[in-house]
Design an enzyme around this catalytic site. Structure first.
Site, PDB file in Angstrom:
ATOM      1  N   ASP A 170      27.259 -16.604 -16.547  1.00 57.99           N
ATOM      2  CA  ASP A 170      27.738 -16.229 -15.214  1.00 57.99           C
ATOM      3  C   ASP A 170      27.525 -14.740 -14.984  1.00 57.99           C
ATOM      4  O   ASP A 170      28.408 -13.950 -15.238  1.00 57.99           O
ATOM      5  CB  ASP A 170      29.219 -16.612 -15.104  1.00 57.99           C
TER       6      ASP A 170
ATOM      7  N   HIS B  10      33.826 -15.614 -17.408  1.00 56.79           N
ATOM      8  CA  HIS B  10      34.846 -14.596 -17.127  1.00 56.79           C
ATOM      9  C   HIS B  10      35.594 -14.166 -18.387  1.00 56.79           C
ATOM     10  O   HIS B  10      36.723 -13.685 -18.285  1.00 56.79           O
ATOM     11  CB  HIS B  10      35.835 -15.061 -16.049  1.00 56.79           C
TER      12      HIS B  10
ATOM     13  N   GLU C 172      29.695  -9.985  -6.590  1.00 58.57           N
ATOM     14  CA  GLU C 172      30.038 -11.380  -6.250  1.00 58.57           C
ATOM     15  C   GLU C 172      31.426 -11.739  -6.741  1.00 58.57           C
ATOM     16  O   GLU C 172      32.199 -12.426  -6.063  1.00 58.57           O
ATOM     17  CB  GLU C 172      29.004 -12.333  -6.860  1.00 58.57           C
ATOM     18  N   GLU C 173      31.742 -11.267  -7.959  1.00 57.80           N
ATOM     19  CA  GLU C 173      32.977 -11.689  -8.635  1.00 57.80           C
ATOM     20  C   GLU C 173      34.239 -11.160  -7.968  1.00 57.80           C
ATOM     21  O   GLU C 173      35.340 -11.532  -8.354  1.00 57.80           O
ATOM     22  CB  GLU C 173      32.947 -11.241 -10.102  1.00 57.80           C
TER      23      GLU C 173
ATOM     24  N   HIS D  84      23.813 -13.636  -8.771  1.00 55.44           N
ATOM     25  CA  HIS D  84      24.571 -12.386  -8.780  1.00 55.44           C
ATOM     26  C   HIS D  84      24.400 -11.626 -10.081  1.00 55.44           C
ATOM     27  O   HIS D  84      24.349 -12.180 -11.159  1.00 55.44           O
ATOM     28  CB  HIS D  84      26.044 -12.575  -8.411  1.00 55.44           C
TER      29      HIS D  84
ATOM     30  N   ASP E 184      23.603 -19.706  -9.633  1.00 56.44           N
ATOM     31  CA  ASP E 184      24.756 -19.082 -10.280  1.00 56.44           C
ATOM     32  C   ASP E 184      25.246 -20.045 -11.359  1.00 56.44           C
ATOM     33  O   ASP E 184      25.888 -21.052 -11.047  1.00 56.44           O
ATOM     34  CB  ASP E 184      25.851 -18.811  -9.241  1.00 56.44           C
TER      35      ASP E 184
HETATM   36  N1  BES Z   1      29.935 -18.548 -11.016  1.00 61.34           N
HETATM   37  C1  BES Z   1      31.246 -18.499 -10.454  1.00 61.34           C
HETATM   38  C2  BES Z   1      31.554 -19.670  -9.545  1.00 61.34           C
HETATM   39  C3  BES Z   1      31.695 -20.986 -10.242  1.00 61.34           C
HETATM   40  C4  BES Z   1      32.507 -21.110 -11.335  1.00 61.34           C
HETATM   41  C5  BES Z   1      31.059 -22.072  -9.703  1.00 61.34           C
HETATM   42  C6  BES Z   1      32.645 -22.337 -11.927  1.00 61.34           C
HETATM   43  C7  BES Z   1      31.220 -23.308 -10.279  1.00 61.34           C
HETATM   44  C8  BES Z   1      32.018 -23.428 -11.406  1.00 61.34           C
HETATM   45  C9  BES Z   1      31.388 -17.234  -9.618  1.00 61.34           C
HETATM   46  O1  BES Z   1      30.775 -16.143 -10.194  1.00 61.34           O
HETATM   47  C10 BES Z   1      32.845 -16.933  -9.466  1.00 61.34           C
HETATM   48  O2  BES Z   1      33.525 -16.735 -10.421  1.00 61.34           O
HETATM   49  N2  BES Z   1      33.331 -16.958  -8.252  1.00 61.34           N
HETATM   50  C11 BES Z   1      34.704 -16.671  -7.972  1.00 61.34           C
HETATM   51  C12 BES Z   1      34.926 -16.719  -6.492  1.00 61.34           C
HETATM   52  C13 BES Z   1      34.601 -15.408  -5.818  1.00 61.34           C
HETATM   53  C14 BES Z   1      34.651 -15.588  -4.336  1.00 61.34           C
HETATM   54  C15 BES Z   1      35.539 -14.302  -6.261  1.00 61.34           C
HETATM   55  C16 BES Z   1      35.588 -17.730  -8.596  1.00 61.34           C
HETATM   56  O3  BES Z   1      35.170 -18.885  -8.678  1.00 61.34           O
HETATM   57  O4  BES Z   1      36.700 -17.385  -8.969  1.00 61.34           O
HETATM   58 ZN    ZN Z   2      28.994 -16.531 -10.991  1.00 62.37          ZN
END
Ligand code: BES
Ligand code: ZN
Length: 391
Positions: free
Chosen positions: A204, A342, A238-239, A186, A266
């Site tokens: 990320d 984040h 994605e976020e 992403h 990712d």
């Molecule tokens: N890269 C993260 C997902 C992640 C974080 C995977 C830590 C493994 C460990 C991704 O960009 C993300 O932050 N995803 C969101 C979910 C999305 C559906 C809003 C999250 O995890 O909060």
């Molecule tokens: Zn991510």
């Protein structure tokens, strides 16, 4: 919009007081198997992601849907294992000379540079001008690799609901053009502290995009011509609920596309555990995940262990929900990962100011590309690529 989210999480999340807080609009309308379906105003999505992040150190997951039927379908797909995808083709390891030829072109320094450049945008948010700038920048970079190749095209993929486009590079398959192999990550980033704060997103997911960008550059530099059609994708939004990948995966399903394998990268640059790679076992295809391990054993020798996000944590889940087989090798064995994501501290410095770990994912991506999309190397295309770089 509609969202699906773990019911227990939805009910326990912190509620804010500003006009755009998620709690002003979110309303659960159904619950099955621990998952809730809720309605929410689009303006609440960012605070929902932020509240989720504060509450769950592991981050929180939710997915957005444009209709209730779609949300119901997503819950079905998750709860009913019988509907999970199986392999659409046999995955085999028999293209070793092409793998070796492309691996010889991989340069870790390029990955570093791409992460540095992507993370130097103030943010790559899905709804900010700099998020659009980042997409245009990446399109230009990818286009430069495809110059002179009539089988390579790069396009912005616009989304109706927000300004950041996804970026898609296509290499037309030489002999099996209707079978599609996807490598994606992403493009967007987020700072869960607030929408005006810096969101460098170096790990990320500038790292995943940079790992993929070097797969692509090395392949084209080696004169690679895939048998199957290859699509390299940088997803928008994605976020905020896998919104870009969801639209793209859905469009592939609607068009009846035969996507035979999807690799999601990712977070690739923070070495978080003893093992090099965490193999994500949820929302992924068991056969393609096993094949990814086979590739590691055959070609690279990097260590790995199974790991689960426990929720639809990244874009692999969007493909999975459309019954396309996906695999997600991850920087650590979940829940060991870079906990600065984040935030403004998601920088290259946090990964030791090098791209050593991300390079492992580039090499794994190369083996995936050459063994799932198959194909050959053309010495004359390689010579032309080198001549263009020299100019
Ligand atoms: N890269 C993260 C997902 C992640 C974080 C995977 C830590 C493994 C460990 C991704 O960009 C993300 O932050 N995803 C969101 C979910 C999305 C559906 C809003 C999250 O995890 O909060
Ligand atoms: Zn991510």
């Amino acid at each position: 919009l509609w969202i699906t989210i773990e019911a227990a999480e939805l009910s326990s999340l912190e509620r804010g007081s500003d006009a755009n807080d998620w709690s002003r609009s979110a309303q659960a309308v159904a619950q099955r198997g621990g998952l809730a379906i809720a309605r929410i105003l689009e303006s609440g999505l960012e605070s929902l992601a932020a509240a989720h992040h504060r509450a769950y150190r592991r981050c929180g997951g939710f997915m957005t849907h444009s209709t209730r039927a779609e949300a119901e379908q997503a819950v079905d797909a998750f709860l009913n294992p019988a509907r999970r995808p199986g392999p659409r083709v046999d995955y085999t390891i028999d293209n070793g000379s092409v793998v070796a030829g492309i691996l010889g072109h991989v340069k870790t320094g390029n990955i570093y540079t791409t992460i540095a450049q992507l993370s130097s945008f103030p943010n790559r948010r899905y709804n900010q001008p700099s998020g659009v700038d980042a997409a245009n920048w990446l399109k230009t970079l990818w286009s430069s690799y495809g110059v002179g190749r009539s089988d390579v095209s790069v396009a912005l993929y616009p989304h109706a609901g927000w300004i950041q486009p996804s970026v898609v590079l296509t290499i037309q398959g030489a002999t099996l053009p209707n079978e599609v192999v996807v490598l994606g990550g992403h493009l967007d980033s987020i700072n869960s502290g607030g929408s005006t704060l810096a969101a460098p997103g170096a790990d990320d997911d500038a790292s995943g995009i940079a790992s993929l960008t070097e797969v692509l550059r090395a392949a084209l530099s080696a004169g690679y011509r895939p048998a199957r059609t290859v699509k390299v994708m940088a997803y928008a939004a994605e976020e905020v609920g896998l919104r870009g990948s969801k639209e793209i995966a859905q469009a592939h399903r609607t068009a009846g596309a035969n996507v035979v394998g999807v690799m999601q990268l990712d977070m690739t640059n923070y070495k978080a555990s003893t093992e090099d790679i965490g193999m994500i076992t949820d929302n992924t295809d068991p056969a393609l995940t096993q094949f990814t391990k086979d590739l590691l054993n055959e070609y690279l020798g990097y260590t790995y262990a199974n790991a689960a996000c426990g929720y639809a944590c990244s874009d692999h889940a969007a493909w999975f929900q459309q019954s396309y087989p996906s695999t997600m090798p991850f920087e650590g064995v979940y829940p060991q990962y870079n906990h600065q994501i984040h935030s403004a501290n998601d920088t290259l410095a946090q990964s030791g100011n090098n791209a050593t770990h991300a390079a492992k994912f580039t090499r794994l991506g190369v083996t995936f590309l050459a063994e799932v999309a198959k194909g050959t190397l053309s010495p004359s295309l390689a010579t032309e690529f080198a001549a263009r770089q020299a100019r």
